[in-house]
Scaffold this active site. Structure first.
Site, PDB file in Angstrom:
ATOM      1  N   ASN A 297       0.841  -1.196   0.000  1.00 12.48           N
ATOM      2  CA  ASN A 297       0.000   0.000   0.000  1.00 12.48           C
ATOM      3  C   ASN A 297       0.876   1.246   0.000  1.00 12.48           C
ATOM      4  O   ASN A 297       1.790   1.316  -0.842  1.00 12.48           O
ATOM      5  CB  ASN A 297      -1.151  -0.042   1.029  1.00 12.48           C
ATOM      6  CG  ASN A 297      -0.813  -0.236   2.470  1.00 12.48           C
ATOM      7  OD1 ASN A 297      -0.466  -1.336   2.874  1.00 12.48           O
ATOM      8  ND2 ASN A 297      -0.937   0.787   3.274  1.00 12.48           N
ATOM      9  N   ASP A 298       0.619   2.218   0.829  1.00 16.33           N
ATOM     10  CA  ASP A 298       1.196   3.566   0.690  1.00 16.33           C
ATOM     11  C   ASP A 298       2.689   3.647   0.321  1.00 16.33           C
ATOM     12  O   ASP A 298       3.501   2.929   0.899  1.00 16.33           O
ATOM     13  CB  ASP A 298       1.100   4.333   2.018  1.00 16.33           C
ATOM     14  CG  ASP A 298      -0.227   4.198   2.707  1.00 16.33           C
ATOM     15  OD1 ASP A 298      -1.138   3.588   2.164  1.00 16.33           O
ATOM     16  OD2 ASP A 298      -0.336   4.731   3.822  1.00 16.33           O
TER      17      ASP A 298
ATOM     18  N   PHE B 141       4.392   1.431  10.140  1.00 22.94           N
ATOM     19  CA  PHE B 141       3.371   2.085   9.317  1.00 22.94           C
ATOM     20  C   PHE B 141       4.000   3.242   8.526  1.00 22.94           C
ATOM     21  O   PHE B 141       5.189   3.497   8.591  1.00 22.94           O
ATOM     22  CB  PHE B 141       2.229   2.584  10.221  1.00 22.94           C
ATOM     23  CG  PHE B 141       1.099   1.597  10.405  1.00 22.94           C
ATOM     24  CD1 PHE B 141       1.280   0.233  10.225  1.00 22.94           C
ATOM     25  CD2 PHE B 141      -0.168   2.039  10.774  1.00 22.94           C
ATOM     26  CE1 PHE B 141       0.227  -0.668  10.395  1.00 22.94           C
ATOM     27  CE2 PHE B 141      -1.233   1.156  10.940  1.00 22.94           C
ATOM     28  CZ  PHE B 141      -1.036  -0.195  10.754  1.00 22.94           C
ATOM     29  N   SER B 142       3.133   3.994   7.850  1.00 24.12           N
ATOM     30  CA  SER B 142       3.631   5.008   6.914  1.00 24.12           C
ATOM     31  C   SER B 142       4.408   6.131   7.594  1.00 24.12           C
ATOM     32  O   SER B 142       4.199   6.436   8.768  1.00 24.12           O
ATOM     33  CB  SER B 142       2.461   5.597   6.140  1.00 24.12           C
ATOM     34  OG  SER B 142       2.002   4.614   5.253  1.00 24.12           O
TER      35      SER B 142
ATOM     36  N   ASP C 160       1.366   8.638  10.482  1.00 22.17           N
ATOM     37  CA  ASP C 160       1.850   9.037   9.150  1.00 22.17           C
ATOM     38  C   ASP C 160       2.644  10.351   9.160  1.00 22.17           C
ATOM     39  O   ASP C 160       2.317  11.305   8.437  1.00 22.17           O
ATOM     40  CB  ASP C 160       0.670   9.124   8.158  1.00 22.17           C
ATOM     41  CG  ASP C 160      -0.160   7.845   8.130  1.00 22.17           C
ATOM     42  OD1 ASP C 160       0.370   6.790   8.531  1.00 22.17           O
ATOM     43  OD2 ASP C 160      -1.335   7.894   7.730  1.00 22.17           O
TER      44      ASP C 160
ATOM     45  N   GLU D 132      -5.558  10.772   6.793  1.00 25.30           N
ATOM     46  CA  GLU D 132      -4.329   9.975   6.846  1.00 25.30           C
ATOM     47  C   GLU D 132      -3.272  10.639   5.956  1.00 25.30           C
ATOM     48  O   GLU D 132      -3.572  11.501   5.137  1.00 25.30           O
ATOM     49  CB  GLU D 132      -4.579   8.550   6.324  1.00 25.30           C
ATOM     50  CG  GLU D 132      -5.603   7.774   7.153  1.00 25.30           C
ATOM     51  CD  GLU D 132      -5.792   6.322   6.687  1.00 25.30           C
ATOM     52  OE1 GLU D 132      -5.772   5.441   7.532  1.00 25.30           O
ATOM     53  OE2 GLU D 132      -5.974   6.090   5.472  1.00 25.30           O
TER      54      GLU D 132
HETATM   55  C1  FRU Z   1      -3.159   4.682   4.660  1.00 23.06           C
HETATM   56  C2  FRU Z   1      -2.809   3.898   5.912  1.00 23.06           C
HETATM   57  C3  FRU Z   1      -1.966   4.737   6.846  1.00 23.06           C
HETATM   58  C4  FRU Z   1      -1.214   3.714   7.643  1.00 23.06           C
HETATM   59  C5  FRU Z   1      -0.975   2.632   6.608  1.00 23.06           C
HETATM   60  C6  FRU Z   1      -0.953   1.235   7.181  1.00 23.06           C
HETATM   61  O1  FRU Z   1      -3.422   3.905   3.558  1.00 23.06           O
HETATM   62  O2  FRU Z   1      -4.000   3.468   6.557  1.00 23.06           O
HETATM   63  O3  FRU Z   1      -2.693   5.647   7.630  1.00 23.06           O
HETATM   64  O4  FRU Z   1      -0.015   4.216   8.159  1.00 23.06           O
HETATM   65  O5  FRU Z   1      -2.005   2.745   5.646  1.00 23.06           O
HETATM   66  O6  FRU Z   1      -0.567   0.283   6.245  1.00 23.06           O
END
Ligand code: FRU
Length: 491
Positions: free
Chosen positions: A44-45, A106-107, A178, A228
């Protein structure tokens, strides 16, 4: 052994395969040819995007163990030109705690600590990277905790050490995440969100370890769902020597069953971000698949424009999209500027795309399209650049990836000025009930002409209208390779 992940090479192979036979029955591949995606597993991110010493680094949310979200860690890819990416070994892994709970990574962002403000590096070393990320712990009994933590690297992101006094910022809130960190007038600044309070906080630090709260803003624009992946940076205004600050926030989509992104234009005095008055919500991308975009840090000085990259997906169905042992991809990088439209600053996005994409360029008059114009395509990966004169017409329709009834349709209705993208018949759509959708954006023609730059890449379509003033990004999963393009007038 060095693994070179060359998408263009894969694209070339696919094209070569399809050239000496009927392409019709060949089933489609979903791995994009010129968008980055790792060999396998879930992404993901984008995280910690930073330039250092000739390399652009893309770290990203990654599950090393499978194609579903979980075990979040930072994976790593590098590129010399933002076009061809090389996948490197996992950078910052999830870790196990003494009580057998885990801390996920996480991000967050990465900075070049060239002055060694953190003290993590040898004296005089100018190339230390520091990652500032959200440490996410889920404990049985005590529940969730999110705080901001550090890791550092002296070898250009290849190996990392965790700071032994993590976390560096804990406010006792479970949805606090984040961090995006940047250097501003001799100090570090961080923007981070209280996700379910729809509030962004700005902090400052001299050493990346001690953070002081400066200001907050929130509950403005779209706060229907979540906030986010915030960011705060300067964007130049075209045809002037001025710039404005922008804060981008990943939040809800116009259609609140989905997530999307918004931005605020304003000014930053070093402590406080003050958004300009705005009418409605400013959207970065009108499609369903552009989320969690953040800017690169430390771009070379010749790069005048900041650059962002997004995760091309939507939490509404991200876990269900067809998997090929890998799930998720990134948008192309986009260079940003503002244009001043009568005192209102609007975002303009220009993609950075691979050099050898198969390109079709057409200049058309909608009024002369009484019969559909059809292009046979060898693959589902190409660029289509169009300039369409709308005089004496009601608009036009472009079928992409067309094979019988299957098609992804781009429509422009001159009366409503709406450009819409319909993926309800685009191929595989039934994996999640929220996936088949139609999105639209208002695009005003310039001197009666609409300009479109459309990037189709196996399972993604990025549409830039009016030279990047309006953008729409959507995933599609056609079943057949080599679908046609068919352009007709609206009747
Ligand atoms: C956004 C999110 C962030 C978090 C990450 C977790 O897509 O929900 O807020 O850090 O993905 O994978």
């Amino acid at each position: 052994m060095k693994k070179t992940f060359t998408f263009l090479a894969i694209a070339a192979m696919l094209n070569a395969c399809s050239s000496n036979k009927t392409v019709k029955n060949e089933s489609a591949t979903y791995r994009p040819a010129y968008h980055y995606t790792p060999k396998k597993n879930w992404v993901n991110d984008p995280n910690g995007m930073v330039y250092l010493d000739g390399e652009y680094h893309l770290f990203y949310q990654y599950n090393p163990f499978g194609d579903k979200w979980g075990h979040m860690s930072w994976a790593h890819a590098v590129s010399k030109d933002l076009k061809v990416w090389e996948e490197l070994p996992l950078a910052i892994p999830e870790t196990m705690n003494a009580d057998s709970s885990t801390t996920m990574v996480f991000s967050g962002s990465a900075v070049v600590d060239s002055l060694n403000t953190s003290g993590f590096f040898e004296k005089g070393f100018k190339k230390g990277l520091v990652a500032i990320y959200t440490s996410h712990i889920e404990k049985k009994g005590t529940g969730l905790a999110q705080h901001q933590s550090l890791a550092y690297s002296s070898d250009k992101g290849r190996t990392w050490k965790f700071y032994d006094k993590n976390p560096v910022l804990d406010i006792g809130l479970k949805d606090f995440r984040d961090p995006s960190v940047f250097w501003h007038e001799g100090k570090w600044r961080m923007i981070v969100v209280k996700a379910l309070e729809y509030t962004a906080q700005i902090y400052e630090s001299t050493d990346l370890k001690n953070w002081e709260l400066l200001s907050e803003f929130g509950k403005i624009g779209d706060y229907a769902k979540i906030w986010e992946c915030p960011s705060l940076f300067k964007v130049p205004v075209e045809n002037s020597d001025k710039f404005k600050w922008v804060s981008m926030i990943s939040s809800a989509h116009e259609d609140t069953d989905y997530v999307g992104m918004q931005y605020f234009v304003g000014d930053f005095d070093g402590k406080k971000f003050t958004p300009d008055a705005q009418i409605g919500v400013l959207r970065i991308d009108y499609g369903k698949d552009f989320y969690a975009a953040v800017p690169f840090n430390n771009l070379p000085t010749k790069e005048k424009n900041p650059m962002i990259m997004a995760w091309a997906n939507n939490w509404a169905y991200a876990g269900d999209i067809p998997s090929e042992g890998r799930r998720g991809m990134f948008s192309m990088p986009r260079k940003l500027s503002f244009i001043n439209e009568n005192g209102k600053f609007s975002l303009v996005q220009k993609p950075v795309y691979a050099d050898n994409i198969h390109t079709e360029t057409l200049t058309l008059k909608a009024s002369e399209l009484s019969e559909a114009k059809t292009l046979e395509m060898k693959s589902n990966s190409y660029r289509l650049t169009l300039s369409i004169d709308l005089t004496n017409s009601k608009g036009f329709s472009i079928d992409l990836l067309k094979n019988g009834e299957e098609k992804s349709v781009l429509n422009y209705d001159k009366a409503t000025q709406k450009l819409s993208f319909d993926r309800t018949k685009s191929g595989k759509v039934d994996f999640n009930k929220t996936f088949p959708s139609i999105e639209s954006m208002k695009v005003i023609p310039q001197n009666g002409i609409l300009k479109l730059d459309i990037f189709v890449d196996n399972s993604i379509v990025e549409i830039f209208a009016n030279d990047g003033r309006f953008v729409l990004t959507d995933l599609v999963f056609p079943t057949i390779s080599g679908g046609k393009i068919s352009i007709s007038a609206l009747k």
